[in-house]
Design a protein around this motif. Structure first.
Motif, PDB file in Angstrom:
ATOM      1  N   GLN A  90       7.161  -7.402  -2.782  1.00  0.00           N
ATOM      2  CA  GLN A  90       6.917  -7.622  -1.357  1.00  0.00           C
ATOM      3  C   GLN A  90       7.887  -8.694  -0.828  1.00  0.00           C
ATOM      4  O   GLN A  90       7.980  -9.782  -1.387  1.00  0.00           O
ATOM      5  N   ILE A 141      12.650   4.260 -10.548  1.00  0.00           N
ATOM      6  CA  ILE A 141      11.530   3.323 -10.544  1.00  0.00           C
ATOM      7  C   ILE A 141      11.437   2.629 -11.901  1.00  0.00           C
ATOM      8  O   ILE A 141      11.079   1.445 -11.984  1.00  0.00           O
ATOM      9  N   VAL A 155      10.607   6.205  -0.289  1.00  0.00           N
ATOM     10  CA  VAL A 155       9.575   6.332  -1.325  1.00  0.00           C
ATOM     11  C   VAL A 155       9.840   5.354  -2.475  1.00  0.00           C
ATOM     12  O   VAL A 155       8.916   4.698  -2.974  1.00  0.00           O
ATOM     13  N   ASN A 181       0.714  -8.323  -6.905  1.00  0.00           N
ATOM     14  CA  ASN A 181       1.350  -8.726  -5.651  1.00  0.00           C
ATOM     15  C   ASN A 181       2.313  -9.900  -5.878  1.00  0.00           C
ATOM     16  O   ASN A 181       1.979 -10.888  -6.532  1.00  0.00           O
ATOM     17  N   LEU A 226       8.817   1.964  -1.309  1.00  0.00           N
ATOM     18  CA  LEU A 226       7.349   1.840  -1.260  1.00  0.00           C
ATOM     19  C   LEU A 226       6.765   1.682  -2.662  1.00  0.00           C
ATOM     20  O   LEU A 226       5.772   0.979  -2.857  1.00  0.00           O
ATOM     21  N   MET A 227       7.394   2.352  -3.643  1.00  0.00           N
ATOM     22  CA  MET A 227       6.932   2.190  -5.019  1.00  0.00           C
ATOM     23  C   MET A 227       7.066   0.741  -5.481  1.00  0.00           C
ATOM     24  O   MET A 227       6.247   0.242  -6.262  1.00  0.00           O
ATOM     25  N   PHE A 280       6.658  -4.510   3.647  1.00  0.00           N
ATOM     26  CA  PHE A 280       7.339  -3.262   3.275  1.00  0.00           C
ATOM     27  C   PHE A 280       8.860  -3.376   3.401  1.00  0.00           C
ATOM     28  O   PHE A 280       9.547  -2.362   3.512  1.00  0.00           O
ATOM     29  N   SER A 290       3.979  -1.089  -4.356  1.00  0.00           N
ATOM     30  CA  SER A 290       2.716  -0.370  -4.594  1.00  0.00           C
ATOM     31  C   SER A 290       1.574  -1.356  -4.857  1.00  0.00           C
ATOM     32  O   SER A 290       1.735  -2.333  -5.595  1.00  0.00           O
ATOM     33  N   PRO A 291       0.406  -1.104  -4.268  1.00  0.00           N
ATOM     34  CA  PRO A 291      -0.745  -1.987  -4.521  1.00  0.00           C
ATOM     35  C   PRO A 291      -1.197  -1.946  -5.975  1.00  0.00           C
ATOM     36  O   PRO A 291      -1.979  -2.805  -6.406  1.00  0.00           O
ATOM     37  N   ALA A 292      -0.710  -0.971  -6.757  1.00  0.00           N
ATOM     38  CA  ALA A 292      -1.053  -0.916  -8.183  1.00  0.00           C
ATOM     39  C   ALA A 292      -0.342  -2.003  -8.975  1.00  0.00           C
ATOM     40  O   ALA A 292      -0.751  -2.329 -10.097  1.00  0.00           O
ATOM     41  N   GLY A 301       5.108  -6.540  -8.127  1.00  0.00           N
ATOM     42  CA  GLY A 301       5.531  -5.944  -6.870  1.00  0.00           C
ATOM     43  C   GLY A 301       6.628  -6.797  -6.255  1.00  0.00           C
ATOM     44  O   GLY A 301       6.778  -7.975  -6.604  1.00  0.00           O
TER      45      GLY A 301
END
Length: 466
Positions: free
Chosen positions: A225, A267, A189, A201, A192-193, A167, A196-198, A223
């Motif tokens: 990460q 985003i 937020v 990775n 975190l977007m 994160f 997102s696991p959507a 993502g």
């Protein structure tokens, strides 16, 4: 108490009196004074004041080193004398307007990343302790082998060591929004977007086990990460965008419209433009850093170990926080830390030599605690209070840092974390590296101590300075 009251009065007089003081604040070790006219400051008188371990201008402030604990008491006495206090953050906002564009940019970089470091320090310590308990020699003491460790225990340690990096964009975006005047919760937020696991990775994409989504057939969407730069740039733009939207939205609709538009626009920008571009930039920077650290014959250790404390004095060292974070996120270790530790330890060794060699009671009382402070990872008292004041000890400390850094590079030492050095830094090398870590520190300290004792200091310097 009376002594501290007198010191406070002398400090106020030496900086030009109450009329020359805009505000006063303090951090863990330093009294930070915003000065109207630098010409009115009596530097020699400040340095001769009891309990003062050094004084210098930095980040638009006149900073007087007292050390932990003492600075709180002096600050209290200064405010009792009618001097207006200010929080460190309030002073930072005033100081941010001073200096050139490069200095302001570096200060901003530090303001963003320094608050994140405690979480990463804790993560590094967790990695170190896991490395310790997983060693076969340690497990053998309890009649165990690595195969005896349960999956549940490994999962628990994984939560401790991986969460901050998974994160990381949320931490970076939160801090960036905070520094640039946006709403920190919107920053969290947005960050975190980005993880997102959507989304595919980032680590899965890097390993080839997951394919990125392709927008318009050529823009990879993944993502982020463990990434830093995409969240940092998105945070800067997002905070500025939020302020602009808020100016134009009626108060009655601000609560609904401002966060909605900020997150929607940001985003989209972050995933389709900022992310892909700055992820590549981040990759280039990381590869360059790794290439430098892998220079043969310990060259990188010599250069980084020698120049590190010069960089610290300039304040540019905050830039390297991002590099250390990236090294830890990508490889799980940080070779930069061991080299920097030698630079810190060497300055402590130089100050220790001055403290043991001098016959002047005041200098001895300053140099010995300052060397201990350096061995605990805080070099300001040693550098500004002792080594830089007499010049040669600082140079000998630089040489000691270069020699220690050389051996740290040759031995291939790799920390499990960042931001803590020398004695506290031992916790980052519990995974079988502790003896080599202690050895390179002793080499750095011994080199700086010996050179300072033989060539770097004599009490004639003290007499000449007077």
């Amino acid at each position: 108490m009376a002594e501290n009251h007198q010191i406070a009065k002398e400090i106020i007089e030496a900086v030009g009196g109450e009329d020359n003081i805009i505000s006063v604040a303090h951090c863990a070790t330093r009294l930070r004074i915003m000065i109207s006219d630098k010409e009115k400051v009596d530097q020699a008188r400040i340095e001769d004041t009891d309990k003062v371990k050094g004084a210098f201008y930095n980040s638009g402030q006149y900073q007087i080193i007292f050390g932990t604990g003492t600075v709180n008491k002096i600050y209290e006495e200064v405010t009792k004398l009618g001097i207006g206090g200010a929080t460190k953050s309030e002073q930072a906002k005033k100081a941010a307007k001073s200096g050139n564009a490069f200095q302001r940019a570096i200060r901003t970089f530090g303001d963003v990343f320094v608050p994140i470091i405690p979480a990463l320090v804790a993560t590094g310590l967790f990695m170190g302790f896991r490395g310790l308990v997983m060693q076969e020699q340690v497990l053998a003491l309890f009649g165990m082998t690595p195969d005896d460790i349960s999956e549940n225990f490994l999962l628990f340690t994984q939560i401790l060591t991986d969460t901050a990096f998974i994160f990381l964009p949320a931490l970076v975006a939160w801090s960036t929004f905070r520094v640039f005047g946006g709403s920190p919760i919107i920053g969290i937020v947005l960050g975190l977007m980005l993880v997102s696991p959507a989304l595919p990775n980032a680590w899965g994409v890097a390993s080839g086990s997951v394919e990125p989504l392709m927008f318009l057939g050529f823009i990879p969407v993944i993502g982020y990460q463990g990434s830093v730069l995409p969240a940092f740039i998105a945070g800067i733009i997002g905070a500025k965008l939020e302020k602009q939207i808020r100016k134009r939205v009626p108060d009655a609709f601000d609560l609904i419209v401002t966060p909605f538009l900020t997150l929607l626009i940001m985003i989209a920008l972050a995933l389709f433009a900022i992310g892909p571009i700055f992820h590549m930039v981040e990759e280039i920077i990381l590869r360059g850093t790794v290439a430098v650290l892998e220079w043969p014959f310990g060259i990188s250790g010599i250069l980084i170990g020698f120049f590190n404390q010069i960089i610290v004095i300039s304040g540019v060292h905050h830039v390297f926080n991002m590099l250390e974070i990236q090294l830890l996120e990508r490889f799980g270790f940080n070779p930069y830390n061991a080299i920097v530790t030698c630079a810190v330890a060497a300055q402590g060794g130089a100050a220790l030599a001055v403290g043991l060699k001098t016959k002047a009671r005041k200098l001895k009382a300053l140099a010995l605690p300052s060397s201990l402070s350096a061995f605990l990872g805080i070099t300001e008292p040693a550098i500004f209070g002792v080594n830089l004041r007499y010049g040669k000890p600082f140079l000998m400390g630089l040489i000691g840092g270069g020699v220690g850094g050389f051996f740290a590079s040759i031995f291939g030492l790799k920390a499990t974390g960042m931001a803590i050095t020398v004695i506290p830094g031992t916790l980052l090398y519990l995974n079988g590296q502790i003896l080599l870590y202690l050895l390179v520190n002793f080499i750095a300290i011994g080199t700086a101590f010996t050179l300072t004792w033989m060539f770097g200091y004599s009490d004639k310097m003290l007499e000449n300075k007077k």
